[in-house]
Design a protein around this motif. Structure first.
Motif: not given
Length: 187
Positions: A49-52, A98-102, A115-120
């Motif tokens: 994952s390039d975002a990770f 944090l989770y950045i999808l892409h 904490p726990g944020a998800r960003i598309a």
């Protein structure tokens, strides 16, 4: 800036929380048997994952800045932009998990993300012209593709944001133009 840098979470703690959330949302194994297993899974996730990878570079940049290391934080920032088009500014504080999808994400200004944020993808979280204070994003907030969260506003815990939504109350889902919470009619 010194106060902001002191508020950054420790690198290992933040990266492990980011890894667990990212793996869980990707439907992958998110419990680790040991530190070595977690390190291997982090390397695998950076490869997959390039975002990770960009998140990891942001965490490294923030930690190096907190330690007063010169030059290397700028290199980490540039690598995050080059690999995943993720630009996270210096005064941004992102809590662990944090989770950045892409890629294609910009976060700037005196902004804090819980904490726990998800960003598309294609999301901008940041400033209004002339004002360096950015948004405060609460815990477990989901920011959908194309959303622009701009200026001094607070996004409540558990909120879900679609494109062009602003002033989001806790637990609300806000979408549309003009933005409406949970299907409420426009005022």
């Amino acid at each position: 800036m010194a106060d902001v840098r002191r508020r950054h979470p420790r690198f290992r703690e933040a990266l492990l929380a980011d890894l667990k959330l990212t793996a869980a949302h990707r439907g992958e194994r998110h419990e680790f048997r040991s530190r070595a297993d977690a390190a291997l899974q982090a390397l695998r996730m950076m490869w997959a994952s390039d975002a990770f990878l960009a998140q990891t570079l942001y965490r490294a940049k923030a930690r190096m800045q907190a330690l007063g290391i010169p030059v290397l934080p700028r290199i980490a920032h540039r690598l995050a932009m080059a690999t995943a088009q993720v630009a996270i500014g210096d005064p941004v504080v992102i809590q662990p998990g944090l989770y950045i999808l892409h890629g294609q994400v910009v976060i700037d200004g005196f902004t804090e993300i819980g904490p726990g944020a998800r960003i598309a993808p294609f999301v901008t979280v940041g400033l209004r012209a002339g004002d360096y204070q950015g948004p405060a994003i609460g815990e477990d907030v989901a920011i959908g593709t194309g959303a622009k969260v701009i200026g001094r506003l607070r996004v409540g815990a558990g909120a879900e944001i679609g494109a062009n939504a602003v002033d989001v109350p806790a637990g609300a889902t806000v979408v549309g133009v003009p933005a409406r919470a949970n299907g409420a009619p426009a005022a």
